[in-house]
Enzyme design. Structure first.
Site, PDB file in Angstrom:
ATOM      1  CB  ILE A 160      -0.952  -0.008   1.215  1.00 53.66           C
ATOM      2  CG1 ILE A 160      -1.914  -1.184   1.130  1.00 53.66           C
ATOM      3  CG2 ILE A 160      -1.734   1.301   1.289  1.00 53.66           C
ATOM      4  CD1 ILE A 160      -2.787  -1.371   2.361  1.00 53.66           C
ATOM      5  CG  ASP A 179       9.488  -0.401   6.312  1.00 53.85           C
ATOM      6  OD1 ASP A 179      10.065  -1.226   7.049  1.00 53.85           O
ATOM      7  OD2 ASP A 179       8.393  -0.635   5.778  1.00 53.85           O
ATOM      8  CB  THR A 236      -5.681   4.908   4.961  1.00 54.15           C
ATOM      9  OG1 THR A 236      -4.340   4.751   4.470  1.00 54.15           O
ATOM     10  CG2 THR A 236      -6.257   6.223   4.475  1.00 54.15           C
ATOM     11  CB  SER A 237      -2.463   2.062   8.609  1.00 56.01           C
ATOM     12  OG  SER A 237      -1.936   0.785   8.879  1.00 56.01           O
ATOM     13  NE  ARG A 238      -5.826  -2.939  11.462  1.00 60.03           N
ATOM     14  CZ  ARG A 238      -6.235  -3.121  10.223  1.00 60.03           C
ATOM     15  NH1 ARG A 238      -6.470  -2.056   9.443  1.00 60.03           N
ATOM     16  NH2 ARG A 238      -6.413  -4.337   9.729  1.00 60.03           N
ATOM     17  CG  ASP A 262     -10.756   4.991   6.143  1.00 59.88           C
ATOM     18  OD1 ASP A 262     -11.938   5.397   6.097  1.00 59.88           O
ATOM     19  OD2 ASP A 262     -10.418   3.848   5.792  1.00 59.88           O
ATOM     20  CD  GLU A 267     -11.499   1.331  13.349  1.00 59.16           C
ATOM     21  OE1 GLU A 267     -11.850   0.404  12.610  1.00 59.16           O
ATOM     22  OE2 GLU A 267     -10.723   2.236  12.988  1.00 59.16           O
ATOM     23  CG  HIS A 299     -11.526   0.798   8.893  1.00 56.76           C
ATOM     24  ND1 HIS A 299     -10.984   0.299  10.050  1.00 56.76           N
ATOM     25  CD2 HIS A 299     -10.728   0.339   7.889  1.00 56.76           C
ATOM     26  CE1 HIS A 299      -9.923  -0.436   9.768  1.00 56.76           C
ATOM     27  NE2 HIS A 299      -9.748  -0.418   8.458  1.00 56.76           N
TER      28      HIS A 299
END
Length: 356
Positions: A160, A179, A236-238, A262, A267, A299
């Site tokens: 992603i 990373d 948009t991940s966690r 998101d 949540e 999400h």
């Protein structure tokens, strides 16, 4: 083979049923029972009689839930998502449970949604839409910035993250990434750097890493202080990657220029269900919705026809691998007759690759 699906929505029923019917070597032998409830200690009894359960991001598979599943005769856990932070893999290993996820489903779907959030927040198209519906065509308050030439920081460069980088390069952005395990694919689009350098230089920071102990609250009071003033943050991940209280404080101090979410760290109590007729008691979530420079979605980044088809297909393939005793490339727990079950580390030790 009876499969109990939890957190099932109408679209899950459509795509999973279709995928099961098309499965070449199991197909008609799968009986699927759909439950709208999340899997938890209160609902685990609904899995009685099933050999496998299928779960989603907000289902809870703690030690007690996994033990109960095992006692009910469940032997396989199928995650129809990439993340597995909600599963106690150590307990699953000890119980000898088969656990598999869907690690790669249309990464472009999530990447494209992240870009949509960047564009919406940057150019205020959500506010313009509401204004025009009230015949207000004034431009005051809608000023954005040209993305061309801006620096975009990507935390986590899995499929992603790389897809997001590919799109942002098309906008003419300079790309930085962080990373611990560099991905050769990303090097076509940008350069790796330290987290501190990325945060200090990026005009846009986008999170594309899984939620694991080393990444929980990777965005916190300290790292927010490293960010370039008025930078935009997208997740948009966690939800647990961001310390919500810290980000609210940064917004109030105008250190953070914009926030697009998101996902949200709490949540599970709200997302994927309609709460429009009830009072939301989460003060942090409600506070976020009051900022003009904050977007909160439910999400939905994965939510495309292509992604749902891929998720359902991979989930059923994981199930058929379990049924026939075949090696499953998506296994999170490795099962052997000689050694029992052991978590699959996929090359990780103390350092976790922050990518999905």
């Amino acid at each position: 083979m009876k499969l109990a699906v939890f957190s099932a929505k109408p679209y899950d029923k459509v795509y999973l049923t279709q995928a099961a019917e098309l499965a070449p070597d199991t197909g008609s032998n799968i009986e699927i029972i759909y439950h709208e409830f999340v899997l938890s200690s209160e609902t685990v009894s609904l899995a009685a009689g099933a050999s496998a359960v299928c779960v989603f991001v907000n289902d809870t598979l703690t030690e007690d839930v996994l033990t109960s599943l095992h006692s009910l005769g469940v032997r396989a856990i199928l995650l129809r998502c990439a993340g597995y932070n909600n599963v106690d893999l150590k307990t699953a290993s000890q119980l000898g449970l088969f656990v598999a996820n869907v690690p790669a489903y249309s990464p472009e779907a999530v990447a494209e949604f992240a870009v949509a959030l960047v564009q919406t927040l940057n150019r205020n198209t959500h506010r313009a839409y509401n204004r025009v519906r009230e015949a207000n065509f004034a431009l005051d308050g809608l000023l954005g910035r040209t993305l061309h030439g801006k620096t975009v920081g990507i935390i986590g460069t899995g499929k992603i993250g790389v897809a997001f980088a590919r799109i942002m390069q098309g906008f003419g952005c300079e790309l930085l990434a962080h990373d611990p395990f560099p991905n050769p694919e990303f090097k076509k689009y940008g350069e790796y750097t330290t987290l501190e350098n990325l945060l200090s230089r990026a005009d846009v920071v986008s999170l594309h890493c899984p939620l694991l102990p080393p990444t929980r609250h990777i965005i916190n009071e300290s790292t927010l202080g490293m960010m370039k003033k008025n930078a935009m943050l997208v997740n948009t991940s966690r939800g647990g990657l961001i310390d919500t209280k810290a980000v609210i404080a940064a917004l109030k101090k105008q250190q953070l220029g914009g926030l697009a979410l998101d996902v949200y760290e709490h949540e599970s109590a709200f997302f994927y269900n309609d709460h429009s007729g009830t009072i939301i008691e989460d003060d942090d979530l409600m506070r976020l919705t009051t900022f003009h420079n904050v977007l909160v979605c439910g999400h939905q980044a994965f939510f495309t026809e292509e992604a749902l088809g891929e998720i359902a297909g991979a989930t059923i393939r994981n199930l058929t691998d379990f049924v026939h005793g075949r090696e499953c490339q998506n296994s999170l727990v490795q099962l052997t007759k000689e050694q029992g079950a052991a978590p699959i580390t996929r090359g990780r030790s103390d350092t976790i690759p922050i990518r999905i």
